[in-house]
Design a protein around this motif. Structure first.
Motif, PDB file in Angstrom:
ATOM      1  N   LEU A  11     -80.745 116.789  68.687  1.00  0.00           N
ATOM      2  CA  LEU A  11     -79.434 116.429  69.206  1.00  0.00           C
ATOM      3  C   LEU A  11     -78.509 117.641  69.332  1.00  0.00           C
ATOM      4  O   LEU A  11     -77.512 117.583  70.040  1.00  0.00           O
ATOM      5  CB  LEU A  11     -78.764 115.388  68.294  1.00  0.00           C
ATOM      6  N   ASN A  71     -73.342 120.200  67.859  1.00  0.00           N
ATOM      7  CA  ASN A  71     -72.634 118.981  68.234  1.00  0.00           C
ATOM      8  C   ASN A  71     -72.420 118.045  67.053  1.00  0.00           C
ATOM      9  O   ASN A  71     -71.857 116.966  67.201  1.00  0.00           O
ATOM     10  CB  ASN A  71     -73.438 118.234  69.322  1.00  0.00           C
ATOM     11  N   LYS A  90     -87.491 109.516  75.155  1.00  0.00           N
ATOM     12  CA  LYS A  90     -86.515 108.679  75.848  1.00  0.00           C
ATOM     13  C   LYS A  90     -85.409 108.220  74.888  1.00  0.00           C
ATOM     14  O   LYS A  90     -84.232 108.184  75.238  1.00  0.00           O
ATOM     15  CB  LYS A  90     -87.204 107.473  76.470  1.00  0.00           C
ATOM     16  N   GLU A 147     -83.060 111.081  74.114  1.00  0.00           N
ATOM     17  CA  GLU A 147     -82.159 111.317  75.240  1.00  0.00           C
ATOM     18  C   GLU A 147     -81.055 110.261  75.262  1.00  0.00           C
ATOM     19  O   GLU A 147     -79.878 110.570  75.526  1.00  0.00           O
ATOM     20  CB  GLU A 147     -82.942 111.287  76.550  1.00  0.00           C
ATOM     21  N   LYS A 148     -81.410 109.028  74.971  1.00  0.00           N
ATOM     22  CA  LYS A 148     -80.426 107.943  74.929  1.00  0.00           C
ATOM     23  C   LYS A 148     -79.392 108.212  73.820  1.00  0.00           C
ATOM     24  O   LYS A 148     -78.182 108.049  74.020  1.00  0.00           O
ATOM     25  CB  LYS A 148     -81.143 106.619  74.671  1.00  0.00           C
ATOM     26  N   ARG A 166     -78.659 111.112  72.522  1.00  0.00           N
ATOM     27  CA  ARG A 166     -77.873 112.301  72.884  1.00  0.00           C
ATOM     28  C   ARG A 166     -76.744 111.928  73.836  1.00  0.00           C
ATOM     29  O   ARG A 166     -75.618 112.420  73.706  1.00  0.00           O
ATOM     30  CB  ARG A 166     -78.793 113.357  73.523  1.00  0.00           C
ATOM     31  N   ARG A 167     -77.038 111.046  74.791  1.00  0.00           N
ATOM     32  CA  ARG A 167     -75.992 110.621  75.738  1.00  0.00           C
ATOM     33  C   ARG A 167     -74.907 109.825  75.023  1.00  0.00           C
ATOM     34  O   ARG A 167     -73.714 109.996  75.295  1.00  0.00           O
ATOM     35  CB  ARG A 167     -76.613 109.753  76.842  1.00  0.00           C
ATOM     36  N   GLU A 168     -75.310 108.980  74.082  1.00  0.00           N
ATOM     37  CA  GLU A 168     -74.328 108.140  73.400  1.00  0.00           C
ATOM     38  C   GLU A 168     -73.478 108.934  72.420  1.00  0.00           C
ATOM     39  O   GLU A 168     -72.286 108.677  72.265  1.00  0.00           O
ATOM     40  CB  GLU A 168     -75.040 107.018  72.643  1.00  0.00           C
ATOM     41  N   GLY A 218     -73.167 112.343  72.443  1.00  0.00           N
ATOM     42  CA  GLY A 218     -72.704 113.627  72.961  1.00  0.00           C
ATOM     43  C   GLY A 218     -71.255 113.618  73.376  1.00  0.00           C
ATOM     44  O   GLY A 218     -70.598 112.627  73.415  1.00  0.00           O
TER      45      GLY A 218
END
Length: 236
Positions: free
Chosen positions: A167, A171, A226, A229-230, A232-234, A236
């Motif tokens: 992650l 961050n 996957k 990535e999910k 990380r988007r949530e 980030g």
């Protein structure tokens, strides 16, 4: 402007017994303590008391920080800060876990032990649900109750990256300010939570997870990417 890298110099002084350095370190990182304490307001405890409890966790982190782990101090401190706050809330009866969920967690422990003795492997979530006679969703919830918080920096047994590496360590502070990783994981679909449970709570390698889930190691690897990535988007 304060640089997070200054933590290391202060920590070295703290662990040599420098009380002034400890005061500086606490002041510099008080924003982290306050942001974590803020998440527990509205549960019957005063915000200032929560901050004080979090500060105790920060003190423990400062005095016990392990320089050999190559971990950011904020990352190291978060579980200790949360631990002090949650321990108080649990001991004071402010965090409630349903009696039925506690019973399910106990039942899981018994059934899991019996399954291990018979089959020489961990049961899957679906197998536990069948053994205990409860829905799979309840099994996952009970497992979360009986399992500690995910460690962002805990090294993987199979040499793959820890969650902090995936992650992004830079961050972590922003991640904590917004939403906990644990909360994000709890919102994943059941099959993805199951994979994360085995990989990051039980610390199993991908090959073992593949056996438990009845899929290939390649499938586990792709699904895990996957999920990361999910998250990380949530976060980030």
């Amino acid at each position: 402007m304060y640089d997070a890298n200054d933590n290391i110099a202060l920590l070295e002084r703290v662990q040599s017994g420098d009380d002034q350095a400890l005061d500086e370190l606490l002041r510099a990182n008080m924003g982290l303590v306050k942001s974590l304490a803020l998440r527990f307001t509205g549960r019957g405890a005063d915000y200032e008391d929560l901050v004080q409890l979090g500060t105790i966790g920060m003190l423990k982190a400062a005095r016990n920080f392990d320089f050999s782990q190559n971990t950011r101090f904020s990352t190291y401190a978060v579980p200790l800060i949360l631990g002090e706050i949650k321990r108080f809330l649990r001991d004071d009866g402010l965090i409630k876990v349903s009696r039925s969920l506690k019973r399910t967690a106990t039942q899981i422990a018994v059934k899991k032990n019996m399954f291990l003795q018979e089959h020489k492997r961990e049961p899957t979530v679906s197998e536990l649900a069948s053994l205990c006679g409860v829905p799979e969703e309840e099994i996952v919830s009970a497992l979360e109750v009986s399992t500690g918080v995910v460690s962002l920096s805990e090294p993987r047994q199979d040499g793959t990256l820890c969650l902090e590496d995936i992650l992004g360590a830079d961050n972590i502070a922003a991640l904590v300010e917004n939403v906990s990783l644990r909360q994000a994981v709890s919102r994943l679909p059941k099959d993805e939570k199951e994979l994360i449970y085995y990989r990051y709570y039980k610390n199993y390698p991908q090959t073992q997870v593949a056996e438990l889930l009845g899929v290939t190691q390649v499938k586990v690897s792709r699904t895990e990417k996957k999920i990361m990535e999910k998250l990380r988007r949530e976060l980030g």
